[in-house]
Design a protein around this motif. Structure first.
Motif, short mmCIF file in Angstrom:
data_model
loop_
_atom_site.label_atom_id
_atom_site.label_comp_id
_atom_site.label_asym_id
_atom_site.label_seq_id
_atom_site.Cartn_x
_atom_site.Cartn_y
_atom_site.Cartn_z
N UNK A 164 36.62 38.95 32.68
CA UNK A 164 37.13 38.24 33.85
C UNK A 164 37.11 36.76 33.52
N UNK A 165 38.24 36.07 33.66
CA UNK A 165 38.29 34.65 33.25
C UNK A 165 37.33 33.79 34.08
N UNK A 166 37.02 32.62 33.55
CA UNK A 166 36.17 31.70 34.29
C UNK A 166 36.89 31.26 35.57
N UNK A 167 36.09 30.93 36.59
CA UNK A 167 36.61 30.45 37.87
C UNK A 167 37.66 31.42 38.44
N UNK A 168 37.29 32.68 38.44
CA UNK A 168 38.20 33.73 38.89
C UNK A 168 37.49 34.70 39.82
N UNK A 169 38.23 35.16 40.80
CA UNK A 169 37.73 36.21 41.68
C UNK A 169 38.59 37.45 41.50
N UNK A 170 37.96 38.61 41.50
CA UNK A 170 38.73 39.85 41.44
C UNK A 170 38.41 40.70 42.66
N UNK A 171 39.43 41.43 43.07
CA UNK A 171 39.27 42.37 44.18
C UNK A 171 39.63 43.75 43.66
N UNK A 172 38.70 44.70 43.85
CA UNK A 172 38.96 46.08 43.44
C UNK A 172 39.08 46.90 44.71
N UNK A 173 40.23 47.56 44.85
CA UNK A 173 40.45 48.40 46.03
C UNK A 173 40.54 49.86 45.62
N UNK A 174 40.32 50.71 46.56
CA UNK A 174 40.48 52.13 46.29
C UNK A 174 41.88 52.37 45.73
N UNK A 175 41.97 53.29 44.80
CA UNK A 175 43.21 53.53 44.12
C UNK A 175 43.24 52.82 42.77
N UNK A 176 42.09 52.19 42.41
CA UNK A 176 42.03 51.56 41.10
C UNK A 176 42.71 50.21 41.05
N UNK A 177 43.09 49.69 42.22
CA UNK A 177 43.79 48.41 42.26
C UNK A 177 42.83 47.28 41.87
N UNK A 178 43.25 46.44 40.95
CA UNK A 178 42.45 45.29 40.51
C UNK A 178 43.31 44.04 40.63
N UNK A 179 42.91 43.15 41.53
CA UNK A 179 43.68 41.91 41.72
C UNK A 179 42.84 40.72 41.29
N UNK A 180 43.49 39.75 40.68
CA UNK A 180 42.80 38.55 40.23
C UNK A 180 43.35 37.33 40.96
N UNK A 181 42.47 36.36 41.28
CA UNK A 181 42.98 35.10 41.80
C UNK A 181 42.00 34.00 41.38
N UNK A 182 42.48 32.77 41.38
CA UNK A 182 41.57 31.67 41.04
C UNK A 182 40.47 31.56 42.09
N UNK A 183 39.29 31.13 41.64
CA UNK A 183 38.17 30.88 42.57
C UNK A 183 37.98 29.37 42.64
N UNK A 184 38.27 28.77 43.80
CA UNK A 184 38.27 27.31 43.96
C UNK A 184 37.32 26.88 45.06
N UNK A 185 36.06 26.52 44.70
CA UNK A 185 35.11 26.06 45.71
C UNK A 185 35.68 24.89 46.49
N UNK A 186 35.38 24.84 47.77
CA UNK A 186 35.81 23.68 48.56
C UNK A 186 34.81 23.45 49.67
N UNK A 187 34.66 22.20 50.00
CA UNK A 187 33.76 21.85 51.08
C UNK A 187 34.54 21.19 52.19
N UNK A 188 34.71 21.91 53.28
CA UNK A 188 35.43 21.36 54.42
C UNK A 188 34.44 21.16 55.55
N UNK A 189 34.13 19.92 55.80
CA UNK A 189 33.18 19.60 56.88
C UNK A 189 33.58 20.30 58.18
#
Lengths: 286, 286, 286, 286
Positions: free
Chosen positions: D253-278
Motif C-alpha cells: 500500500x503506497x505511502x499516504x494512502x487509504x484503502x477500502x475493502x468491501x465485500x465482494x473483494x473490492x479494493x479501493x485506494x485513495x490519497x490520505x491527506x491529514x487536515x486540521x479544520x478549526x
C-alpha cells in the motif's frame, strides 16, 4: 470496596503483619467482615520503604491469597514503614496500574472507597490535575486521579490540607454535575517518614478505619513472638479492619478525622474538613 | 472446593447460562452457597463443542468474575454442549494447567472435590497411569491425575465404569497408605455427544449436584427470553448449585449415583459403585 | 533455550547487574546473542539470599523486559548471592511453576538447555526421584525433574558429584529408550554460601557459560560507579553471555567442566564426568 | 512497534491465517522482519465478527506465541471479518486495556506506529475527545486516544475522513508543542461490513502495509488446503508483513494512502491527506 493496612515502627519482616496474624490483610482479601463486600480479590499492592532509593511498589492482579510471590516478598523483606492494599474493583479493570499504592517520588497513596459518578466526573477531575502530572496517570481508577489532584493541591507540602482541598474540589464538581454523596473514603499516605490517614464520607458512614492503641496493645498481639516482645513505643498500625487476635486494643478513627503518625509512636488526630477555595486552585483550566 | 455446570441441548450463547441467569456459575465463583468455601476465585475454565475439530478449552488464572475475555467469549460463542468450572485451589498452584476442564481428544473432564492425602498418594496414582499418557500430565492437581487414571481404566469405552474402577483403585491405594475418606467428588465428563455426571464420596456427604428436572423447568428459567421459550425436550443442565431464579425445578442427584444425559433430553440414573479389580488393571507397574 | 546469571560477592542492589549494565540478563531476554533463540520471553525467575530465612524466589510468566515488579525488586533488594534466569519454553507451558530457579530448603537450581526426548523419558526419570520428594514437583519442565533427581542423588552433600550421577543416570535411561544426545546443559546451583556451575553436553557443543576473570575486571565494568570501585576480591559473576560493556574480561568455562565459587572470590575448576552407578541409586524402584 | 493483519472474505477458521501459514502474525510476534523491532511480545488482541451481537474482542498480556487460549480460539472460531494485533510496547504498560483492537459499538480499531511526544501531547489530545466518550478510555496508549479522537471527528460516518482530521489535529497540536514528526502509522478499522486501512507518516517512511493482490494469489497461498481452493473473489487480506509462503502476490500500500475493502473483494485506494479544520472541531474545548 477495598481493605488496607499500614505499619510505622521498627523494622519488621512484612509477613509478620500480612500472614502471621489472625485476620490480617491477606485474610481480609478473602473474608473481609466490615467492608461492603467480603471478597477483595481484584489485585493487591504493597509499598515499602527500606533498601534502595525511595519506596518499592509491588502490585499484582492475582488475588492476594493466591500469589506465591507475595508470600516470598513478605518473608524476605524487612521494613519500618509499609502500606498494603487489597482491591475489590468497582467497574474499572483489574490491571496492575489500577492497584494501590500509587506513587510519586517518595510518596505512597492508598484508598478504600470511591468517587461516586466517576464516569461523569472523570474528565472534570483530570482536567484539574496539574498538566505536568497528567501523563503520569496510567490507569483508570478514581483513586489515581484523586492522588494526582492531591499532588496538584499541595500533597507534598501538607498532605491533610491537600486532601481537604481535593475532597472539597471533588464535592464541588460533583454538585455541579448533579452527583450526590461524592466521596467515600479512607485514605493512607506516606512520604517515608510520616504516615497520614483520613476517614471521611460526604454522606453517611465512612469506611471503617482503626489505629493500634498503644505499644502494650501491639505487644499483646504476639505474646509468643520474641520479635514483638521487643516492641518499643515507636510502633503503630493503621488498618481497615482489626486483626482478630487482639480484641479490645484497636481505637476506631472517628468519622471526618485525619490522623498523623510520626516516628516515636506519636499519633495525632484532627478534624478533616473538606473545602473548595477557587483562589487556591490556580492550575484549574476551567 | 469448586463449582461446575454443564449444558446439553440446543445451541445457546454461553452467556445465557453464565451471566444472564441468577446465581449462575460466575456468581458462584464469588458467592457459592452450598460449597465448602464461598469463593472460587483461583481460576476457571470452559470447554465447548461447536465450530472446529474437537472441543475448545479456554482456561484462565483470573477469577471468573473479573475476566473480560470470559464475558467476550460467552457473548460470542454458541454451543449445544459445554462445561464450565470455577476453582478454589486446595494447595496446588493457581496456573492454567491446573484449571478444569481437562481434555484428551474429544473428551472433557471436570471435578469438584478432592483426593485426600494427595501428597502421599500422588506418586502411586501417577505410576498407575498408562505410561503412554504420562507425559500429557502438565499440572499438579489431583483431578488431572484422576482423569488420566480414568483414561487408563477405559474412560473412552465406558466412562462410568472407568470412573468406578478409578475411584476403587484410589480408595485401595489410600487404604494401603493409611489415608481415610479418600475420594470426595462430583465429576462431569463428555465426549461431545453424551454427558455423564457422578456424585460420590468415600465417606460422608458428597459435593452437591443437581440436574434440571425437565424442559418446562428450563423454559420457566427465562420467561421473557424468546430463545428459552423455544426450548425443546432436548435441553438439560447439570449444576453444582441450582440457579436461584428457578426454585423448585432442580432434582438433586442422589449420593453414590451416576447420571447419563443423552441428546433428546434423556436422563438416566444408576448407582455408582467403585471397585478395585487387580486383574482389570494390566497397566499397573507395581 | 534460556539464559542465566549468578552473583557471589559483596551485597549489591540487584539492579546493578540486571539493568545497569550493558547486555545484562534482562537485555538477553529480548536480544540473546549466543543462544539457540534470541528471545527468552517465556517467564523468568530470580532467587536471592539475604533478609529472612532461606532464599527468596520471585517468578513471573511475564517477559523479564516487561515486568514492572522486577524493576522494583531489583532496585530495592540487596543481596550478596543471587541467581536470575530468563526462559524460552520448549514445549512445556508458560507458568510460574516452570520458571527457574527451583528451590528446596536453602538450595536454588537453574538450568539452560534441555533433556532430549523428555516426553519419552519423563516417567522413567520421575520414578527415579526419591518418593519423599515426588509430591514437591509442581510443574512440568525437565529442569524440575533434573533438580529432584540431583537431590535424590545427593545434591545436598556434594552438588557436582550428584549432578554427575544425575546426568549419568539420564544418559543411561535415554540410551535404553533410544534417545540420542540426551543432555544439553549449563547448570547453576547454590546453598547460600557457595555457588556451583556446570557446562556439559552429551554430544556437541554445550550452552555458553562464562565466569568473570578477576576483581579488576569487575571493577572496570562500572568505572563511574562508586559501588563497584569498592569491589573486593570476593566478587564473582557466572553468566550465560558476557555483559557487553566489559569485552575481554570473561573467561569461558570449558566444556564438560564444573566450577565452584566460594566466598573470597575463589574459583575452582574440575572436569565434569557423568557416571551411572547402579549401586549408588538405592532409591530407584525399577 | 507492532504488527497487525485483517481478513475480509468468506468465513474461515481463524487459525488458517494465524497459525497455518508461514510467517503469519503469530510468527511475526516473535520474528518480525520489517518492523522497528523483531519482537512483538507485549500482549496481543483479536477482534472478530460472527456469532453474537457486535464484534468479540479477545486481548491478552501474554505474548501471542505463548498463549494457549489463542490457539484454542483460533482453532474453534470462524469468522468472515477479523483483525489481529501483536504489540511491542513503547513506554506504556503491558495491560489488556492497552492491547488492540479498541472497540466502540460495531467498530474495531488497530494501529501500528506511535504518536511522537505522547507524554507531552496526551492531555491536549484527551481534552479534544468528546466529553461523552472520555470515560471510555481505560488504558494509557496513544492508540486508544487516537481512536476516541477519530470517533469525535466522525469515524462512524466516514472513517477515512475522520482519520484525516484526527491526524491533522494531532499534527497541529504537536506543532504547537514543538513535537516533530508527530504521527507514524498504519491504521486498520472496521464496522463489521467494510474494512479500512491507512498508511501514513508525518515524516519519513511509514510502517509497512500490504494488501493481498487478488483471489488467485490467496488461492495459491494454500494449494493443498481444500478450504482455500474454494476461495471466491470476496477474499482480501491486509497485513503489516507478507506471509512468506506467497512471495510476489502482495501489493504494498503506497505511502499516504487509504484503502477500502468491501465485500465482494473490492479494493479501493485513495490519497490520505491529514487536515486540521478549526471549524470542523466544535467539541474542542481549547
Amino acid at each position: 470496596m477495598c481493605r488496607w493496612m499500614a505499619w510505622l515502627g521498627q523494622p519488621v519482616l512484612i509477613e509478620e503483619l500480612l500472614f502471621n496474624t489472625q485476620h490480617g490483610i491477606v485474610d481480609q482479601s478473602l473474608h473481609a467482615r466490615m467492608g461492603a463486600e467480603p471478597t477483595n480479590g481484584d489485585g493487591f499492592g504493597m509499598g515499602w520503604y527500606g533498601t534502595g532509593a525511595g519506596p518499592a511498589v509491588y502490585r499484582s492482579i492475582s488475588p492476594a491469597w493466591a500469589d506465591p510471590n507475595l508470600r516470598e516478598l513478605a518473608a524476605h523483606v524487612e521494613s519500618p514503614l509499609f502500606l498494603t492494599h487489597v482491591r475489590a474493583a468497582i467497574g474499572s479493570p483489574v490491571q496492575e496500574t489500577n492497584c494501590h499504592p500509587f506513587r510519586r517520588g517518595p510518596w505512597l497513596f492508598v484508598h478504600n472507597g470511591y468517587i461516586a459518578g466517576f464516569d461523569v466526573l472523570r474528565r472534570d477531575l483530570m482536567l484539574a490535575v496539574d498538566p505536568g502530572l497528567f501523563a503520569e496517570i496510567h490507569g483508570s481508577t478514581d483513586t489515581e486521579v484523586v492522588f494526582h489532584l492531591a499532588l496538584t493541591f499541595g500533597l507534598e507540602d501538607d498532605p491533610i490540607s491537600a486532601l481537604e482541598r481535593t475532597v472539597g474540589f471533588i464535592e464541588s464538581a460533583a454538585e455541579q454535575r448533579g452527583v450526590a454523596a461524592a466521596v467515600q473514603a479512607s485514605f493512607g499516605v506516606s512520604d517515608g517518614t510520616t504516615l497520614w490517614a483520613v476517614r471521611y464520607a460526604t454522606e453517611g458512614r465512612p469506611r471503617s478505619l482503626f489505629a493500634s492503641a498503644d505499644v502494650d496493645a501491639v505487644r499483646r498481639l504476639h505474646p509468643d513472638n520474641p520479635r514483638f516482645q521487643r516492641l518499643s513505643e515507636d510502633d503503630r498500625l493503621i488498618v481497615s479492619e482489626p486483626f482478630s487476635d487482639l480484641p479490645g486494643v484497636w481505637q476506631e478513627i472517628p468519622e471526618a478525622t485525619a490522623v498523623t503518625v510520626r516516628r516515636g509512636g506519636v499519633l495525632e488526630e484532627r478534624p478533616f474538613r473538606p473545602r473548595y477555595e477557587q483562589s487556591s486552585c490556580p492550575k484549574l483550566s476551567r
